[in-house]
Each structure stands twice: as structure tokens, then as C-alpha cells.
Design a protein around this motif. Sequence first.
Motif, mmCIF file in Angstrom:
data_model
loop_
_atom_site.group_PDB
_atom_site.id
_atom_site.type_symbol
_atom_site.label_atom_id
_atom_site.label_comp_id
_atom_site.label_asym_id
_atom_site.label_seq_id
_atom_site.Cartn_x
_atom_site.Cartn_y
_atom_site.Cartn_z
ATOM 1 N N MET A 1 1.181 -33.777 34.987
ATOM 2 C CA MET A 1 1.821 -35.072 34.957
ATOM 3 C C MET A 1 1.466 -35.820 33.676
ATOM 4 N N ASP A 2 0.208 -35.692 33.253
ATOM 5 C CA ASP A 2 -0.213 -36.352 32.022
ATOM 6 C C ASP A 2 0.525 -35.788 30.810
ATOM 7 N N ASP A 3 0.759 -34.467 30.814
ATOM 8 C CA ASP A 3 1.504 -33.840 29.716
ATOM 9 C C ASP A 3 2.938 -34.368 29.663
ATOM 10 N N LEU A 4 3.550 -34.500 30.836
ATOM 11 C CA LEU A 4 4.924 -35.004 30.910
ATOM 12 C C LEU A 4 4.985 -36.440 30.411
ATOM 13 N N GLN A 5 4.077 -37.272 30.848
ATOM 14 C CA GLN A 5 4.069 -38.665 30.404
ATOM 15 C C GLN A 5 3.739 -38.767 28.910
ATOM 16 N N GLY A 6 2.896 -37.875 28.407
ATOM 17 C CA GLY A 6 2.615 -37.840 26.976
ATOM 18 C C GLY A 6 3.853 -37.472 26.172
ATOM 19 N N PHE A 7 4.580 -36.460 26.650
ATOM 20 C CA PHE A 7 5.822 -36.051 25.983
ATOM 21 C C PHE A 7 6.832 -37.195 25.982
ATOM 22 N N ILE A 8 6.953 -37.876 27.105
ATOM 23 C CA ILE A 8 7.916 -38.979 27.214
ATOM 24 C C ILE A 8 7.541 -40.118 26.279
ATOM 25 N N SER A 9 6.259 -40.446 26.200
ATOM 26 C CA SER A 9 5.850 -41.547 25.321
ATOM 27 C C SER A 9 6.057 -41.197 23.846
ATOM 28 N N GLU A 10 5.942 -39.923 23.480
ATOM 29 C CA GLU A 10 6.164 -39.506 22.097
ATOM 30 C C GLU A 10 7.649 -39.393 21.755
ATOM 31 N N GLY A 41 10.967 -43.067 38.460
ATOM 32 C CA GLY A 41 9.810 -43.898 38.780
ATOM 33 C C GLY A 41 8.506 -43.286 38.320
ATOM 34 N N VAL A 42 8.441 -41.965 38.306
ATOM 35 C CA VAL A 42 7.232 -41.271 37.865
ATOM 36 C C VAL A 42 7.150 -41.237 36.335
ATOM 37 N N CYS A 43 8.271 -41.009 35.695
ATOM 38 C CA CYS A 43 8.267 -40.763 34.253
ATOM 39 C C CYS A 43 8.335 -42.021 33.392
ATOM 40 N N PHE A 44 8.945 -43.081 33.911
ATOM 41 C CA PHE A 44 9.170 -44.270 33.092
ATOM 42 C C PHE A 44 8.566 -45.496 33.747
ATOM 43 N N ASP A 45 8.451 -46.536 32.967
ATOM 44 C CA ASP A 45 8.070 -47.845 33.475
ATOM 45 C C ASP A 45 9.087 -48.258 34.551
ATOM 46 N N SER A 46 8.679 -49.070 35.508
ATOM 47 C CA SER A 46 9.556 -49.441 36.629
ATOM 48 C C SER A 46 10.877 -50.052 36.173
#
Length: 183
Positions: A1-10, A41-46
Motif C-alpha cells: 500500500m505504501d508503494d502504491l501511495q508513493g507512486f501516486i504522490s510522484e 478512497g484508499v489511493c487519494f485524499d478524500s
Amino acid sequence: MDDLQGFISENTKYAMLLFIALWIIRLLFFIPGVTLMFLGGVCFDSVVSFILSMAGIFLSETLVYVFSRMFSSGNMIKDLERKHPELKKLLETYNYKFLALGMICPIAPTDVVCFLSAAVGLKYRVYILTVVITNIPLLIFSSFIVINFSESLAGTVLVIVSFVLISVVSIKMWNSLKQKQNT
């Protein structure tokens, strides 16, 4: 999950475009829209999740409407009337109310309800307004569920109880519509 959120933020712009594309692609694979609401909801800000999911709903359900209007023939409507006469009567009598109930009920196949509503002649403006308005609580709910699953057991219980209550109420409303139709 942290990898996915890191990819999304980059790669925020690409992730957003990919997410919107998933809303359209989901139609081909019969993936429920609720799945993508929770993914958002998991990947992005609400707030971002809400906006992206609403855009995805608007685009995907517009495609369902266009597809239905183009490819639903008189024979299909006659088959529906022959096989499920009560359903066709409900669709025609309660048009946007039937659509709203189908959108609210968590166990109803919403794309099928949308397709049928468009096939019996519901006007696009009423159709899309009904779809958008009835999805707002679920979009808020999906953001709430993601926050509460990770933060507290009480929030998780509240979400599950809410889901059960929404299911029970929508089924009772459905049965009420059917009884009104029969009388």
C-alpha cells in the motif's frame, strides 16, 4: 500500500487519469463502481477521491446511457415485457424513482438498472441528475469507510451497521413499490 501511495504522490496527474480511465474500462469487465469508489478512497485524499469518482461516474454512466439508447431495440423491450412484465411496468411508472432506488441499494446491479432506465426512455437530464445525486452519499460513505477502517473498531462497526440498514431500507422500499404497482 505504501508503494502504491508513493507512486501516486510522484505521478499524481497520471494516477488521476488512470483512475478516470478505470471508471470507463470497468464497464467492459462488469466491475461494480463501488469497488472504484473504495479504491479512490484508499489511493487519494478524500476530496480528490470524491471529485475523481464523481467524474468517473458521470462519464461511465453517460456511456451506459448512450449505449442503451443506441442498442436497445424494440425487440429487447418486448422481451423484457414478456419475461418480466412487472419490471417493465415499474420502470415506466416510477422511472427516476426506480433508478434512484437501484442506485441506492447496495446489492442491485446499478449499471443494469441504468441501462434499463435509459432503454425505457428516461430523459438524459433526469437520468444523470438521479445518478449523480444518489451516488453522493455512497461517495462520502466510501471515504468515511476508508478512514474508519484504519482508525477504529467502532468506526468499522458503524460502517457495517450502516451498510446493513441501507440494504434493509432499500429492499423494503423496493417491496413497497412492487405492492403499489400490484394494486
